[in-house]
Scaffold this motif. Structure first.
Motif, PDB file in Angstrom:
ATOM      1  N   LEU A 215      40.137   8.670  46.137  1.00 49.92           N
ATOM      2  CA  LEU A 215      39.730   8.682  44.728  1.00 49.92           C
ATOM      3  C   LEU A 215      38.423   9.442  44.521  1.00 49.92           C
ATOM      4  N   ASP A 216      38.297  10.578  45.207  1.00 50.48           N
ATOM      5  CA  ASP A 216      37.099  11.405  45.092  1.00 50.48           C
ATOM      6  C   ASP A 216      36.982  11.967  43.677  1.00 50.48           C
ATOM      7  N   GLN A 217      35.785  11.867  43.119  1.00 43.05           N
ATOM      8  CA  GLN A 217      35.589  12.344  41.751  1.00 43.05           C
ATOM      9  C   GLN A 217      35.753  13.853  41.628  1.00 43.05           C
ATOM     10  N   PHE A 218      35.460  14.608  42.676  1.00 48.70           N
ATOM     11  CA  PHE A 218      35.637  16.056  42.546  1.00 48.70           C
ATOM     12  C   PHE A 218      37.110  16.428  42.422  1.00 48.70           C
ATOM     13  N   LEU A 254      39.473   3.367  40.888  1.00 49.70           N
ATOM     14  CA  LEU A 254      40.730   3.854  40.316  1.00 49.70           C
ATOM     15  C   LEU A 254      40.601   3.999  38.802  1.00 49.70           C
ATOM     16  N   HIS A 255      39.954   3.034  38.153  1.00 50.81           N
ATOM     17  CA  HIS A 255      39.682   3.169  36.714  1.00 50.81           C
ATOM     18  C   HIS A 255      38.879   4.445  36.451  1.00 50.81           C
ATOM     19  N   LEU A 322      46.498  -3.052  36.801  1.00 48.63           N
ATOM     20  CA  LEU A 322      45.641  -2.061  36.154  1.00 48.63           C
ATOM     21  C   LEU A 322      46.422  -1.259  35.117  1.00 48.63           C
ATOM     22  N   VAL A 323      47.621  -0.829  35.467  1.00 44.38           N
ATOM     23  CA  VAL A 323      48.427  -0.066  34.522  1.00 44.38           C
ATOM     24  C   VAL A 323      48.784  -0.917  33.310  1.00 44.38           C
TER      25      VAL A 323
END
Length: 379
Positions: A215-218, A254-255, A322-323
């Protein structure tokens, strides 16, 4: 025959679909699957996977009756496994062709230490495909599990290469781990995202990176800024394999990943796919390591520090919840697909290392995921 350098062709004639950056070599050019601005942020082991062109295709048209691809390939092998051929696929005239090479460099890995390797140098090669010779539109799938330095395209002396026709299929970006990179597949056009894209009529951009998907922001910003009609994220397994997150971090991460994408894609359908079956991690937390037989097992650890650790069953539950919560809050274009419906316990015979599917398993995954993608792509 004419020899046309790829360094010239990729400037304005040949489209490298799925590549967002390039490395210029002394004798050629190599594709990268993330944009240049991510280089500073990409961890070294992930950079290795970014340079493998899983899902990348060279699109062009040619009147030649035959095309040759001159390249230097570099394959990786972990003993006692044997080095595999470097395979290309060519789609043209409704036909899918295969050509492979046994030449090239070999990186010999140490199973116990992923940072330890030795390089055995080899020779460049040229692989060939036959064409109808009627200005065929071609889509050349680059090897999914090797590094490729593209040197030249060989065509008939009287033929020409021209830009491809416009891509009229809906654009699908997929983000995932090694199970989306699909290094175990036999051919680049038979990785499961390629199988799903072909069946669903989509143009694939594959951001599946072996050992990654943390879940890397880049990566989230890359997807946010890209041209996409449909997005899918298959995450969770390597969070457990590397023990890189616990529940406290995983859910907000993940959010945050989804929030970043939604900044640029507020209405684009997104499918969140939970992990497929992995026997050792179903009810036990990671990390996981390969045993002496090459099968992945979870380390037992200590119960006193296991609070908040993740198992696959818990990850699937958290992703589903979450979904549901985000849809209730207004994101009706977010969808959930249970990974066990894609590859479950009944498929375990096609899981030779208890983590990665074999070639038949990947094909089955693609066929099972395709209907969901088909139902969500724009009309």
């Amino acid at each position: 025959m004419q020899r046309l350098p790829f360094t010239d062709l990729l400037e304005n004639t040949v489209e490298a679909y799925g590549a967002m950056d390039f490395d210029l070599r002394g004798n050629g050019i190599s594709t990268r699957r993330l944009p240049s601005w991510t280089r500073l942020q990409t961890p070294p082991l992930m950079d290795v996977m970014v340079r493998m062109p899983s899902g990348v295709r060279l699109r062009f048209a040619t009147s030649s009756s035959r095309v040759g691809v001159e390249f230097l390939g570099t394959n990786m092998v972990t003993p006692p496994a044997q080095r595999r051929p470097i395979v290309f696929n060519l789609e043209a005239g409704g036909q899918l062709q295969r050509a492979g090479s046994e030449l090239g460099n070999t990186i010999v890995l140490n199973r116990q230490d992923p940072t330890d390797f030795r390089l055995e140098r080899g020779e460049a090669d040229t692989i060939w495909f036959d064409l109808p010779g009627d200005n065929s539109n071609c889509e050349l799938w680059l090897p999914h599990n090797a590094f490729v330095e593209l040197r030249a395209l060989h065509i008939d002396s009287s033929a020409a290469v021209s830009p491809p026709g416009p891509e009229d299929r809906a654009k699908w970006i997929h983000y995932g781990s090694s199970i989306s990179h699909c290094m175990e597949a036999e051919e680049p056009a038979l990785i499961w995202p390629a199988v799903a894209a072909r069946q669903a009529g989509l143009a694939l951009q594959n951001l599946g990176f072996g050992g990654q998907c943390h879940l890397d922001q880049f990566v989230a910003r890359t997807i946010r800024n890209a041209d996409a009609d449909l997005i899918s994220l298959k995450t969770g397994i390597n969070v457990i394999n590397m023990d890189s997150m616990r529940e406290r971090v995983f859910v907000p991460a993940l959010h945050g990943f989804l929030d970043t994408i939604r900044e640029g894609k507020p209405d684009t359908p997104i499918v969140l796919i939970s992990p497929i079956y992995c026997p050792s991690a179903e009810s036990a937390p990671g990390p996981t390591i390969p045993d002496d037989n090459g099968r992945f097992v979870t380390l037992p650890g200590h119960e006193i520090i296991r609070t908040g650790c993740l198992s696959l069953r818990r990850v699937r539950q958290l992703m589903s919840e979450l979904v549901t919560q985000r849809r209730a809050a207004g994101d009706e274009q977010l969808h959930y697909l249970d990974g066990l419906s894609v590859f479950g316990e009944a498929d375990a015979a096609d899981l030779p290392d208890d983590l990665h599917p074999n070639p038949a398993g990947y094909i089955r995954m693609g066929k099972r995921i395709a209907p969901t993608l088909s139902s969500l792509k724009p009309a």
